[in-house]
Motif scaffolding. Structure first.
Motif, PDB file in Angstrom:
ATOM      1  N   UNK A   1       6.995  -8.678 -11.612  1.00 24.11           N
ATOM      2  CA  UNK A   1       8.264  -8.510 -11.521  1.00 24.11           C
ATOM      3  C   UNK A   1       8.475  -8.020 -13.166  1.00 24.11           C
ATOM      4  N   UNK A   2       7.850  -7.678 -13.916  1.00 25.83           N
ATOM      5  CA  UNK A   2       7.502  -6.578 -15.457  1.00 25.83           C
ATOM      6  C   UNK A   2       7.575  -5.308 -14.574  1.00 25.83           C
ATOM      7  N   UNK A   3       7.107  -5.239 -13.240  1.00 24.03           N
ATOM      8  CA  UNK A   3       7.090  -3.897 -13.166  1.00 24.03           C
ATOM      9  C   UNK A   3       8.246  -3.434 -11.933  1.00 24.03           C
TER      10      UNK A   3
ATOM     11  N   UNK B   1       1.174  -1.225  -0.097  1.00 25.01           N
ATOM     12  CA  UNK B   1      -0.184   0.050   0.250  1.00 25.01           C
ATOM     13  C   UNK B   1       0.786   0.817   0.190  1.00 25.01           C
ATOM     14  N   UNK B   2       1.954   1.512   0.562  1.00 24.10           N
ATOM     15  CA  UNK B   2       2.832   2.646   1.331  1.00 24.10           C
ATOM     16  C   UNK B   2       3.857   2.852   0.053  1.00 24.10           C
ATOM     17  N   UNK B   3       4.774   1.140  -0.475  1.00 28.24           N
ATOM     18  CA  UNK B   3       5.633   1.225  -0.888  1.00 28.24           C
ATOM     19  C   UNK B   3       5.701   0.508  -2.304  1.00 28.24           C
ATOM     20  N   UNK B   4       4.876   0.620  -3.250  1.00 28.48           N
ATOM     21  CA  UNK B   4       4.332  -0.223  -4.350  1.00 28.48           C
ATOM     22  C   UNK B   4       5.256  -0.259  -5.266  1.00 28.48           C
ATOM     23  N   UNK B   5       5.942   0.327  -5.176  1.00 24.58           N
ATOM     24  CA  UNK B   5       6.608   1.015  -6.270  1.00 24.58           C
ATOM     25  C   UNK B   5       8.040   0.001  -6.103  1.00 24.58           C
TER      26      UNK B   5
END
Length: 400
Positions: free
Chosen positions: A186-188, A157-161
């Motif tokens: 994984x592609x993200x 929720x807070x550190x999605x990337x």
């Protein structure tokens, strides 16, 4: 009469309050431990003793116990650091840092205790990513996958990337056999990371392809870990308390490579203060050579050899300096000197093979490659280099 009686009672209670407060027990703190500093560097001994003295002056301060624990932790006095973290927590249960750092110490030997501490941290609205990731991993180690997934959902929720979160989301999906979702996560991920590459291979084995190409196996170990991307203010605080000269030398070299002129000055000061420390000396020599001071760099290494004759790492450093200048003849001489002292040196034989290759001494180069492959038979890169030398020699008609 009633009013007068109540006034007397009130006065008596008010007068007695300071006395009662004075009788309250102060926090009970144990004797302040001091590790054996006999073999410590002078800089380490000095800072530990300073922190110990400060704590003697203020033994009921959680912050002072914590600062002492950080100093002990930084210099790997682990057991004593654990004791002090526990006291800091007792004196100030609201402080997150001491709980997290104690949990890091406990997660291998007592994961249940570590989990109990981490649970107090990850329940906070402003939990650090490092705290969340550590809690997830400890819960998984304890076999509490459902609880780990709950914390992972909070981290997402807070550190999605963040790569560390995306990888764990992908791994969770893979283990749930939701392979398509694993591929999406994984592609993200931006960048290449060891754990992601390994998971990519597992996905390929079940017929799932990610967008990114899978690196060669030999390159995998050179990739960073996703967890290296986590900014951890707690462990950063530990490292900031470190004072041993080898660590300071490494930090100074990194600063120098980043363009900080004070880094070179710090490294030079450490070499002068601790002439016996080979790592600092070699770092200083290499950085000096990279800045064009080849003669000075050689003097730095030779001074080390004067203090510690025939030291293999210094002989190897001397050879590296001549290789930097592409003086292959001198490099050959210096590498032979190294191999007389350390005849089973894999790095020495590998470098000698390369140098002989540059000198076009084909037979000796192949013999050197054969020697290093006998010491490191699984090194595919060395085998490929040997075969390339042999192939070029055949093409030139030098070998049958």
């Amino acid at each position: 009469m009633n009013l007068r009686f109540e006034s007397i009672v009130l006065f008596a209670a008010t007068a007695a309050l300071p006395l009662l407060q004075g009788c309250q027990r102060a926090p009970v703190v144990p004797p302040i431990p001091l590790p054996n500093l006999t073999e410590a560097y002078a800089e380490v001994r000095e800072v530990v003793q300073q922190r110990h003295a400060a704590l003697q002056e203020d033994p009921e301060s959680a912050a002072t116990w914590g600062k002492y624990a950080l100093t002990l932790d930084a210099h790997e006095y682990t057991n004593t650091a654990e004791e002090c973290y526990r006291v800091a927590i007792k004196l100030n249960p609201a402080a997150a840092r001491w709980k997290y750092l104690l949990a890091i110490k406990l997660k291998g030997q007592s994961p249940s205790q570590a989990e109990a501490l981490l649970a107090q941290l990850t329940g906070r609205a402003n939990a650090e990513l490092a705290e969340l990731i550590c809690h997830i991993d400890v819960l998984n180690d304890l076999g509490k996958a459902a609880a780990a997934d709950e914390i992972l959902a909070k981290a997402n929720e807070v550190f999605s990337s963040h790569p560390a979160v995306l990888f764990r989301m992908a791994r969770q999906s893979f283990e749930s056999q939701d392979f398509g979702d694993a591929v999406v996560h994984l592609d993200s991920v931006r960048g290449k990371f060891r754990e992601c590459v390994r998971l990519q291979r597992r996905l390929l084995a079940v017929g799932q392809q990610t967008k990114a190409a899978v690196p060669d196996v030999r390159d995998e170990e050179n990739l960073p870990s996703v967890d290296q991307m986590i900014q951890d203010p707690h462990t950063a605080a530990v490292f900031s308390h470190r004072r041993d000269p080898l660590w300071r030398g490494k930090q100074a070299a990194e600063r120098a490579r980043a363009g900080d002129p004070l880094g070179m000055n710090s490294l030079m000061g450490l070499v002068n203060a601790h002439p016996e420390l080979i790592d600092n000396r070699l770092q200083f020599a290499l950085l000096t050579a990279e800045r064009g001071g080849h003669q000075q760099a050689e003097q730095i290494v030779r001074e080390g050899l004067r203090l510690a004759p025939a030291t293999p790492r210094l002989l190897s450093g001397l050879a590296a300096l001549s290789m930097l200048q592409e003086d292959w003849t001198e490099s050959k001489i210096r590498l032979n000197d190294l191999l007389l002292v350390e005849p089973e040196s894999i790095a020495g034989w590998s470098d000698l093979a390369f140098v002989l290759e540059q000198l076009e001494d084909v037979d000796p180069a192949i013999a050197a490659y054969d020697k290093v492959l006998s010491l490191a038979p699984d090194d595919a890169e060395l085998a490929a280099r040997r075969d390339a030398v042999q192939q070029r020699a055949k093409e030139k008609g030098r070998l049958p």
